[in-house]
Scaffold this active site. Structure first.
Site, short mmCIF file in Angstrom:
data_model
loop_
_atom_site.label_atom_id
_atom_site.label_comp_id
_atom_site.label_asym_id
_atom_site.label_seq_id
_atom_site.Cartn_x
_atom_site.Cartn_y
_atom_site.Cartn_z
N CYS B 60 0.81 -1.22 0.00
CA CYS B 60 0.00 0.00 0.00
C CYS B 60 0.84 1.26 0.00
O CYS B 60 1.76 1.41 0.80
CB CYS B 60 -0.93 0.04 1.19
SG CYS B 60 -2.05 1.44 1.07
N CYS B 63 -1.33 3.93 3.10
CA CYS B 63 -0.81 3.67 4.45
C CYS B 63 0.60 3.10 4.25
O CYS B 63 0.87 1.94 4.48
CB CYS B 63 -1.71 2.72 5.22
SG CYS B 63 -2.26 1.30 4.30
N CYS B 551 -4.32 -3.24 0.05
CA CYS B 551 -3.91 -3.87 1.29
C CYS B 551 -4.67 -5.17 1.51
O CYS B 551 -4.10 -6.20 1.88
CB CYS B 551 -4.20 -2.96 2.48
SG CYS B 551 -2.95 -1.72 2.76
#
Lengths: 366, 569
Positions: B60, B63, B551
């Site tokens: 990701c 994040c 994710c």
């Protein structure tokens, strides 16, 4: 609808002429143009209509999108988002579902052959494209349709440029770069790195608006203004490499004093990008500046060719010579090292060379 | 009965599709499908475990630190490396900066447009907007002239006719309820937040070289040297730069973000009883405050069943399994079974319709996400789960204080937390608590420099020769979107197996073998939909979870490697 000039819009946005010219001067620096080019950039940017940009995300992590959000000069980066028309961008756009699809369809229809496609993420070719589907269509179908009608396609980040991490061994999904997924794609430019540096993306767009052409590219279709030199050649720690001063352990005295990270696995000698010059996050820092080796993220197949990341590159000439070389010989050693490094790029990193993309003059995108 | 398909769900990370049955203006059933898969876990096999964080990090880019953190923790656990105090502090700062940045971007740039009508802002009276802004905060950018300038800017943008990312949206939809002045204030803050996020994340550049994808992580510590007497290390320049950035963060969060959430929520209080979902919550806990083997965690661990805040269970990681009854994978033990991540399998096998297609067959497999379960129950993870556990256990005390303050301001009880609005409020509260803590961690770093504690790395475990021949480790982290775990099996110095169970897998996963829905699917049931052709309300509940699909679809410990089966090219 009234069509505003950019200058007028700037005023609406409370951005002074002075701020704008300062931005143009800094852009000239990023592009490696003389400072005198600043006014020419200003004139070019002001006279343009907003170009249509269509940003598509496939097998991505949105890292390049996030990078774009970090772009440059505080007020004017915002302006650049406003002065281009970002007609489709899933992470940022208000519309969803069929409204989003309609926005895409309309932008492509109304601007056929004129819009610029930006692609983030690789494109999977296995399982009939089922490893990446948007609105029920495969990424492969969408990429061919959208890139096929674009004036130019910019692959943003290493995944779109070269396949990136999804294409790393054993490439479970048959992930492809844009060049490989869309044969014959017109005017392809690869803005590799993981992610691409926002300053370079912005600089590319301003280059096009200012000079009315796309920049000259290297063998991997990357603009020379951002990828023309190796990290090693511009590294602030280069003097320590030449002097034979290396970090041997994390946190040792050499590490604390900014010595060369080559022995810790730095891939700077085999990586071309302008990180040492432009740095990241508005010039705040860059990986080597914070004590970690370069991992070579702008290079094709770096997940396979540059790993293990902490193992040092073989055969980088000039290594460990500084400790015995005398002051007179130092300059020569440096030259030899530079030549050997340039040679090493081809030797050490055996990437696939050439691309299936076409362009009008064969060497530069148009 | 209308069947609604929202694909792509935008203003998220990654690729998400939602299908829903709507009857009488209300969602009756919903299905969440993730439509992208890369195979990062399979790619990790056979590699140097010290490299794993960089690979996992690329799961990701939003994040952008969380998988790196979980990865180094898993490998450290396996090989027995013990990071020194500076590494813990630097990681806490990097993690907190990530969460604060992520939450602000989520609220303003990914979620706000579900509640804020930009076009309506054109009708706002700048003087009244100024009064409104000054009534909720002492933030200085609040004059009549300021809001007048913003309105002029928006007007010029709209009149120019190229709406870009704001084109073809839901402006004028009956579910928008803010008065023009609140819309104008929110639009101004949308633009300010764009500037703020770019400034604030320079913390990652200072401590990690760059963002996205900071690059200072090491198995055993951090690569950023600490030495107040060197210009090539974290020194007093860094401390003062961090101080300024953290102060900027404190100001923006406490004087813009939190007041905006309260102001906007006050117009949408009915959303405090919409979007509840499954009512089970799980937090692993995070932000270690000391360097012992079982450190005190700033955010505590806990499991909540059935919205019962009186009984907080301790998390037992052995109870975690992943199911694939409705996911495009095969299990060697049978598709109706669950597997613990240490024994996890990921053999992708797409059985959905061949693209292009109109509908998924949701009676069959319909997502690239698996269905994680805790003791066979679906769990919601994320800021709401963390704040509920913290609120119920009473620590950190700031959470209790802020939750009570928010509930009182809105005039609602704790039950309002179990909702779409509750997720939004919990995220803002968490942001405030974290940005306050960052100041303390900066002080801790400076104090270490004062006592000449410069260690950043456990070098004793850097050489793979120092590792056990065969070892297992799990690393846990409270990522912005919730409980994250990585499980690694290292054999002869290289990765034999790697599994991730990720927040968006917990939240966005499909139905399990028993037919029980995942948290998104459950939360959507009962959501009102005024205009099925413009399903704005569905976006509200889905966005309240802050989806991060890249994710969620990790993948692959392929025990069966039939991956290159259908090569087209």
């Amino acid at each position: 609808m009234r069509v505003h000039g950019l200058r007028e819009e700037l005023e609406h946005q409370g951005i002074s002429r002075r701020d704008f010219l300062a931005f143009c001067a800094s852009m000239a620096a990023v592009l490696g143009l003389p400072a005198s080019a600043g006014p020419a950039i200003a004139a070019a940017v002001e006279n343009e209509q907003k170009p249509i940009l269509i940003w598509l995300e496939f097998q991505d992590c949105a890292g390049n999108t996030e990078s774009l959000l970090r772009a440059g000069h505080p007020t004017v980066a915002d302006l650049i988002l406003d002065s281009i028309s970002l007609s489709y961008h899933e992470t940022l756009m208000a519309a969803a579902g069929s409204q989003a699809e309609q926005a895409l369809t309309q932008a492509v229809r109304d601007n056929a052959g004129k819009y610029i496609a930006l692609i983030e993420g690789s494109i999977p070719s296995d399982a009939d494209g089922a490893y990446c589907m948007i609105g029920g269509k495969s990424a492969l179908q969408i990429a061919r349709e959208i890139c096929g009608g674009a004036a130019a396609t910019i692959a943003v980040g290493t995944c779109a440029s070269f396949g990136g991490i999804p294409a790393a061994r054993p490439n479970p999904t048959g992930a492809l770069s844009v060049a490989d997924a869309v044969p014959g794609v017109k005017n392809l430019i690869n803005m590799s790195a993981c992610p691409a540096n926002a300053e370079n993306i912005t600089a590319l767009i301003v280059y096009y608006l200012t000079l009315k052409r796309w920049p000259p590219l290297d063998q991997y279709r990357r603009p020379l203004f951002a990828y023309g030199k190796s990290i090693h050649d511009n590294c602030e720690r280069r003097a320590h490499f030449d002097a034979g001063q290396y970090v041997d352990a994390w946190g040792d005295e050499a590490h604390r004093h900014g010595h060369c990270l080559y022995k810790m696995g730095c891939k700077g000698p085999a990586t071309s990008q302008n990180c040492p010059v432009v740095r990241w996050n508005e010039g705040t820092n860059w990986p080597i500046g914070c004590g970690h080796p370069c991992i070579g993220c702008a290079e094709p197949n770096f997940w396979d060719t540059m790993t293990p990341f902490y193992q040092r590159l073989p055969n980088v000439a000039g290594f460990d010579v500084g400790s015995w070389v005398d002051p007179v010989g130092l300059g020569l050693t440096g030259l030899v090292a530079a030549a050997a490094v340039a040679h090493g790029v081809g030797e050490i990193v055996r990437h696939r060379i050439g691309s299936k993309a076409s362009s009008e003059d064969g060497s530069e995108a148009e | 009965m209308a069947h609604i398909v929202v694909d792509p769900v935008t203003r998220i990370e990654g690729h998400l599709r939602v299908e829903a049955e709507v009857d009488g203006g209300v969602v009756k059933e919903a299905w969440s499908s993730s439509t992208m898969f890369r195979g990062v876990e399979l790619i990790l096999r056979g590699r140097d475990p010290r490299d794993a964080w960089a690979f996992a990090q690329r799961i990701c880019g939003v994040c952008t630190t969380v998988h790196a953190i979980a990865s180094i923790r898993a490998v450290e656990k396996a090989i027995g490396a013990v990071p020194p105090p500076n590494a813990r502090i630097l990681r806490n700062l990097i993690m907190a900066a990530q969460a604060v940045h992520d939450h602000v971007v989520h609220f303003y740039h990914l979620h706000a447009l579900d509640w804020v009508d930009i076009v309506s802002a054109l009708d706002a009276d700048p003087a009244k907007t100024s009064s409104l802004a000054q009534s909720i905060s002492d933030w200085p950018l609040s004059s009549t002239n300021y809001f007048s300038g913003v309105r002029t800017r928006i007007k010029a943008f709209i009149e120019r006719g190229q709406l870009g990312i704001f084109a073809n949206a839901y402006w004028g939809h009956p579910a928008y309820r803010l008065p023009p002045e609140a819309n104008l204030m929110a639009v101004a803050h949308y633009l300010e937040a764009l500037d703020f996020q770019r400034r604030f994340i320079k913390i990652h550049a200072l401590l990690g070289g760059k963002n996205p994808h900071p690059q200072s992580f090491l198995v055993g510590g951090m690569a950023t040297p600490v030495d107040p007497d060197s210009q090539s290390a974290l020194n007093m320049d860094t401390i003062t730069a961090l101080d300024a950035l953290v102060a900027d963060g404190m100001a923006f969060v406490s004087r813009v973000y939190l007041p905006d959430v309260l102001a906007i929520a006050s117009y949408y209080k009915d959303w405090a009883s919409i979007g509840t979902g499954i009512g089970n919550y799980m937090a692993y806990g995070d932000y270690p405050e000391d360097d012992s083997e079982n450190p005190q965690l700033f955010f505590p661990t806990g499991v909540i069943h059935n919205r019962n805040l009186a009984n907080i269970e301790t998390v037992d990681h052995a109870k975690i399994t992943e199911q694939i009854a409705h996911s495009w994978y095969d299990y060697s033990v049978g598709d109706d079974k669950g597997l613990n991540p240490y024994k996890g399998e990921t053999s992708p096998h797409y059985t959905g319709p061949k693209p292009p297609f109109e509908r998924l067959d949701v009676a069959q497999k319909y997502s690239w996400l698996k269905s994680p379960r805790y003791d066979d129950a679906a769990m919601e993870v994320g800021p709401l789960a963390r704040m509920l556990v913290a609120y119920s256990t009473g620590r950190p005390t700031r959470v209790k204080v802020l939750v009570d303050k928010v509930l009182k301001t809105l005039g609602v009880g704790p039950e309002a937390l179990f909702s779409t609005l509750g997720r939004i409020a919990a995220r803002a509260i968490e942001t405030q608590v974290l940005v306050e803590s960052m100041d303390r961690w900066v002080r801790d770093l400076a104090e270490n420099m004062a006592r000449r504690e410069y260690r950043i790395q456990d070098n004793s475990k850097w050489d793979p020769a120092s590792w056990p021949r065969d070892c297992l480790g799990a690393g846990f982290h409270e990522a912005p979107r919730g409980a994250l775990g990585h499980w690694v099996h290292i054999s002869n110095g290289s990765i034999a197996n790697y599994q991730c169970v990720v927040p968006s897998t917990w939240n966005a996963g499909p139905r399990d073998a028993s037919g029980h829905p995942g948290p998104y699917e459950a939360a959507l049931v009962g959501t009102p939909v005024a205009k099925p052709e413009q399903p704005l309300e569905i976006l509200r509940t889905v966005h309240s979870f802050d989806p991060c699909m890249a994710c969620g679809v990790h993948v692959v410990d392929a025990t069966k490697r039939e991956l290159a089966r259908v090569r087209v090219m």
